[in-house]
Design an enzyme around this catalytic site. Structure first.
Site, PDB file in Angstrom:
ATOM      1  N   LYS A  78     -78.995 -24.265  -0.297  1.00 56.13           N
ATOM      2  CA  LYS A  78     -79.665 -24.599   0.640  1.00 56.13           C
ATOM      3  C   LYS A  78     -81.221 -25.512   0.619  1.00 56.13           C
ATOM      4  O   LYS A  78     -81.905 -25.366   1.475  1.00 56.13           O
ATOM      5  CB  LYS A  78     -79.995 -23.522   1.550  1.00 56.13           C
ATOM      6  CG  LYS A  78     -78.581 -22.912   2.126  1.00 56.13           C
ATOM      7  CD  LYS A  78     -78.919 -21.685   3.019  1.00 56.13           C
ATOM      8  CE  LYS A  78     -78.876 -20.383   2.222  1.00 56.13           C
ATOM      9  NZ  LYS A  78     -78.878 -19.281   3.029  1.00 56.13           N
ATOM     10  N   CYS A  79     -81.319 -26.103  -0.694  1.00 52.28           N
ATOM     11  CA  CYS A  79     -82.286 -26.776  -0.989  1.00 52.28           C
ATOM     12  C   CYS A  79     -82.359 -28.094  -0.749  1.00 52.28           C
ATOM     13  O   CYS A  79     -81.312 -28.754  -0.495  1.00 52.28           O
ATOM     14  CB  CYS A  79     -82.512 -26.534  -2.863  1.00 52.28           C
ATOM     15  SG  CYS A  79     -83.822 -27.371  -3.320  1.00 52.28           S
ATOM     16  N   GLY A  80     -83.406 -28.781  -0.454  1.00 51.81           N
ATOM     17  CA  GLY A  80     -83.501 -30.122  -0.167  1.00 51.81           C
ATOM     18  C   GLY A  80     -83.043 -31.075  -1.281  1.00 51.81           C
ATOM     19  O   GLY A  80     -82.843 -32.473  -1.049  1.00 51.81           O
ATOM     20  N   LEU A  81     -82.939 -30.522  -2.578  1.00 52.55           N
ATOM     21  CA  LEU A  81     -82.368 -31.190  -3.939  1.00 52.55           C
ATOM     22  C   LEU A  81     -80.845 -30.929  -3.954  1.00 52.55           C
ATOM     23  O   LEU A  81     -80.414 -31.489  -4.812  1.00 52.55           O
ATOM     24  CB  LEU A  81     -83.276 -30.663  -4.901  1.00 52.55           C
ATOM     25  CG  LEU A  81     -84.471 -30.874  -4.905  1.00 52.55           C
ATOM     26  CD1 LEU A  81     -85.361 -30.282  -5.962  1.00 52.55           C
ATOM     27  CD2 LEU A  81     -85.176 -32.358  -4.789  1.00 52.55           C
ATOM     28  N   THR A  82     -80.129 -30.678  -2.838  1.00 55.88           N
ATOM     29  CA  THR A  82     -78.882 -30.354  -3.273  1.00 55.88           C
ATOM     30  C   THR A  82     -77.943 -31.622  -3.478  1.00 55.88           C
ATOM     31  O   THR A  82     -76.924 -31.198  -3.987  1.00 55.88           O
ATOM     32  CB  THR A  82     -77.921 -29.481  -2.046  1.00 55.88           C
ATOM     33  OG1 THR A  82     -78.270 -30.134  -0.922  1.00 55.88           O
ATOM     34  CG2 THR A  82     -78.503 -28.368  -1.974  1.00 55.88           C
TER      35      THR A  82
END
Length: 158
Positions: free
Chosen positions: A35-39
């Site tokens: 659920k990270c912006g870097l996924t």
């Protein structure tokens, strides 16, 4: 001299897995979060894996919820998310901590071999470690370093 091959980690089913099984392989070891912006890095990691796995590259993903709880509690949700959204086929392991009193010993070792810019601690999701075919950590990459940017380093070691 210790190497990553000296460590055992938990698979998604909870069973122990010796990293000695990867002896002779080039490894990227990364702490992940669904659920990270870097996924979107999952996609680039998978592209590298597809491109170089036949030449001996393995990517090992370790889900971690230590940074803003950005990982599912249920490991099945994590693996399903990675497969459905990014086509991940590289090995994913059980959810771990990468810092603190309950940190995964493998990550204690990785951090001791290649410290961060200011601290040894992992600062965020998608910190990547490049490990040579002898099990030695050769480089650490910041969370914001896109996997495609480390391809040149991979090529040097393949």
């Amino acid at each position: 001299m210790p190497t990553v091959y000296d460590y055992t980690v938990k698979k998604t089913n909870g069973n122990e897995h010796s990293l000695q099984d990867y002896e002779g392989k080039l490894l990227i070891i990364v702490n992940t979060a669904s659920k990270c912006g870097l996924t979107n890095q999952f996609q680039e990691l998978q592209e590298l894996y597809d491109k170089y796995k036949d030449q001996g590259l393995e990517i090992l993903g370790f889900p971690c919820g230590q940074f803003n709880n950005q990982e599912f509690d249920n490991i099945e949700e994590t693996t399903e998310f990675c497969q459905l959204n990014f086509g991940v086929t590289f090995p994913m392991y059980g959810k771990i901590d990468v810092n603190g009193k309950n940190e995964e010993p493998l990550f204690t070792y990785l951090k001791s071999e290649k410290s961060g810019l200011l601290l040894n601690d992992i600062k965020w999701n998608f910190t990547k470690f490049l490990v040579n075919r002898n099990g030695q950590v050769v480089k650490r990459y910041a969370p914001t370093t896109n996997p495609s940017k480390i391809e040149k380093d991979i090529l040097k070691l393949l």
